[in-house]
Design a protein around this motif. Structure first.
Motif, short mmCIF file in Angstrom:
data_model
loop_
_atom_site.label_atom_id
_atom_site.label_comp_id
_atom_site.label_asym_id
_atom_site.label_seq_id
_atom_site.Cartn_x
_atom_site.Cartn_y
_atom_site.Cartn_z
N ASP A 245 -3.31 3.64 5.02
CA ASP A 245 -4.09 4.74 5.56
C ASP A 245 -3.35 6.07 5.38
O ASP A 245 -2.22 6.24 5.83
CB ASP A 245 -4.36 4.51 7.05
N LEU A 246 -4.00 7.02 4.71
CA LEU A 246 -3.39 8.31 4.40
C LEU A 246 -2.98 9.06 5.66
O LEU A 246 -1.87 9.60 5.74
CB LEU A 246 -4.37 9.16 3.58
N GLN A 247 -3.84 9.09 6.65
CA GLN A 247 -3.55 9.83 7.88
C GLN A 247 -2.34 9.25 8.60
O GLN A 247 -1.52 9.98 9.16
CB GLN A 247 -4.77 9.84 8.80
N THR A 248 -2.21 7.94 8.57
CA THR A 248 -1.08 7.28 9.22
C THR A 248 0.23 7.67 8.53
O THR A 248 1.23 7.97 9.18
CB THR A 248 -1.25 5.75 9.19
N ARG A 249 0.22 7.69 7.19
CA ARG A 249 1.42 8.08 6.46
C ARG A 249 1.80 9.53 6.77
O ARG A 249 2.97 9.86 6.96
CB ARG A 249 1.21 7.92 4.95
N GLN A 250 0.79 10.40 6.82
CA GLN A 250 1.06 11.80 7.09
C GLN A 250 1.64 12.03 8.48
O GLN A 250 2.57 12.81 8.66
CB GLN A 250 -0.23 12.62 6.92
N LYS A 251 1.08 11.30 9.48
CA LYS A 251 1.60 11.45 10.84
C LYS A 251 3.03 10.94 10.94
O LYS A 251 3.86 11.52 11.65
CB LYS A 251 0.70 10.69 11.82
N ALA A 252 3.33 9.85 10.23
CA ALA A 252 4.69 9.32 10.24
C ALA A 252 5.67 10.32 9.63
O ALA A 252 6.79 10.52 10.14
CB ALA A 252 4.74 8.01 9.47
#
Length: 347
Positions: free
Chosen positions: A39-46
Motif C-alpha cells: 500500500d502506497l499510503q502505508t509506505r509514505q506514512k512509515a
C-alpha cells in the motif's frame, strides 16, 4: 438498552510522527514492516515517521540493526516520486550523524543513491546532494564516493544543475573528495568547470570553486592544468573580490599553483604581487597565511624577488605580531620567516 461495541475500522487522521508513543520499543520493527507494504499510503506514512526518528542517533543504530537500511535501498527504486523523495530525505537526515555515515558505508547506500542523480524531481536530487555532502565530512565518506567512481558524475552535475543551492552542495562534496584524491576529477575537465564557477555572481559558489581548485592544485597534474587552462588570471582577479573568504581561497589556490615555474610566471604576468600584499592585512588569519605562502612562491622567481625586496619590513612585522591562538601565531611566524629568507636570498 445501550451497549458498547469495538469498531473494526482503523482510526482516522493518525499522526505518523507519534508512532513511538503508540508502539514504544516496537516502533522501528513496525515501521520496517510498513516500509515493505504494497500500500502506497502505508509506505509514505512509515517514511514520514522515519524522518522524525532518524534525528536520534540511537534510532539510527536500531534501524540499522534490524535491516531498515536495506528496505530504504529498495524504496530508492520505487516508481512513486513521493516515496523516492521521502526516502532520500530519511537518508540525508541519517547521514548527518556519525552512526548514520557508518550505516551508509556498511550498506552501500552511496551507490544506491547515485542512480537518482538524474531523477526528474529536484527535491529528490537536492536530498541526494545533502546526503553526499554530509557523508564526506569524514574521510572514509569521501573515499567511498571516490571508490564508486562518482566524481565524474558530480562534476557533470555541477555543470548541469541550475539551482545555485545544488551547485553549492556539489562543490562542498567535491572540495573534500578532491582533498583525498583528484585523479578522476582531473580526467573529467574539473578545472574547466571550476574556472567557470569562479565567475559566478554568487559569492559562495566563487569561494567554494576557489577552494576546490586549491585542492586540485595539490597534485602536479592539477597545477599544470590550472596553468594550461588560464585559471591563474581569474584567481588573481578574485584577490580583489569584496568578500574575504573568496580572496582567501583564491590566494590558497595560487599558493599551490605557483609552486611550478609556469604558475609563478603566470601569476607575475597577471600582477598578483600587489593584491597579495594587500591581503597580508586581511582580518582572516588563513587569508594572511595563504597570501604569505603565495608571495614566498613568487619570490623564488628573480623578478618576484626583486619586487618584494622593498616589502621585507612587512614580513618582519608579522614575525613579532601577537595572536590569540598559539598555533596560529606559530604558523604565521614561520611563514613570515621563510618569506624573508627567500626574498633576501642571494644566488
Amino acid at each position: 438498552m445501550a451497549h458498547s461495541q469495538n469498531s473494526m475500522e482503523f482510526p482516522v487522521n493518525i499522526n505518523a510522527t507519534q508512532i513511538t508513543t503508540a508502539y514504544g520499543h516496537r516502533a522501528l520493527p513496525k515501521l520496517k514492516e510498513e516500509l515493505q507494504s504494497e500500500d502506497l499510503q502505508t509506505r509514505q506514512k512509515a517514511l514520514m515517521a522515519l524522518c522524525d526518528l532518524m534525528h536520534d542517533p540511537e534510532c539510527i543504530y536500531k534501524a540499522m540493526s534490524i535491516g531498515c537500511m536495506e528496505n530504504l535501498k529498495v524504496l530508492l527504486k520505487d516508481s512513486n516520486s513521493m516515496v523516492r523523495i521521502k526516502t532520500t530525505e530519511v537518508l540525508y537526515i541519517t547521514a548527518s550523524h556519525s552512526v548514520g555515515r557508518y550505516a551508509f558505508l556498511e550498506h552501500d547506500i552511496v551507490l544506491a543513491l547515485s542512480f537518482l542523480l538524474n531523477d526528474l524531481s529536484p527535491v529528490c536530487r537536492g536530498n541526494l546532494y545533502k546526503a553526499y555532502m554530509q557523508l564526506v565530512q569524514v574521510p572514509r565518506g569521501a573515499q567511498e564516493i571516490i571508490s564508486k567512481g562518482l566524481i565524474s558524475a558530480l562534476v557533470w552535475k555541477l555543470q548541469m544543475e541550475q539551482e545555485e543551492e545544488f551547485q553549492e552542495l556539489i562543490l562542498d562534496t567535491l572540495v573534500l573528495c578532491l582533498r583525498e584524491d583528484a585523479t578522476e576529477a582531473l580526467g573529467s575537465n574539473v578545472v574547466l568547470v571550476l574556472k567557470q564557477k569562479l565567475l559566478s555572481v554568487n559569492e559562495n559558489i566563487r569561494s567554494k570553486a576557489a577552494h576546490a581548485l586549491l585542492n586540485v592544485s595539490i597534485s602536479r597534474e592539477g597545477k599544470k592544468q590550472v596553468c594550461k587552462f588560464d585559471v591563474i588570471p581569474i584567481l588573481v582577479h578574485l584577490l580583489k573580490d569584496p568578500v574575504e573568504h573568496v580572496k582567501s581561497n583564491a590566494a590558497g589556490a595560487l599558493m599551490f599553483a605557483t609552486v611550478i615555474t609556469e604558475g609563478k610566471y603566470a601569476a607575475l604576468e597577471a600582477q598578483a604581487i600587489s593584491p597579495l600584499l594587500e591581503l597580508l592585512h586581511s582580518p582572516m588569519t588563513v587569508a594572511r597565511l595563504n597570501a604569505t605562502k603565495a608571495l614566498t612562491m613568487l619570490a623564488e622567481a628573480p623578478e618576484g624577488r626583486k619586487v618584494l625586496q622593498g616589502h621585507v619590513p612587512t614580513f618582519r612585522a608579522m614575525e613579532v605580531e601577537s595572536y590569540e591562538k598559539p598555533q596560529v601565531a606559530e604558523a604565521l611566524w614561520r611563514a613570515a620567516r621563510i618569506a624573508v629568507s627567500v626574498i633576501e636570498f642571494k644566488p
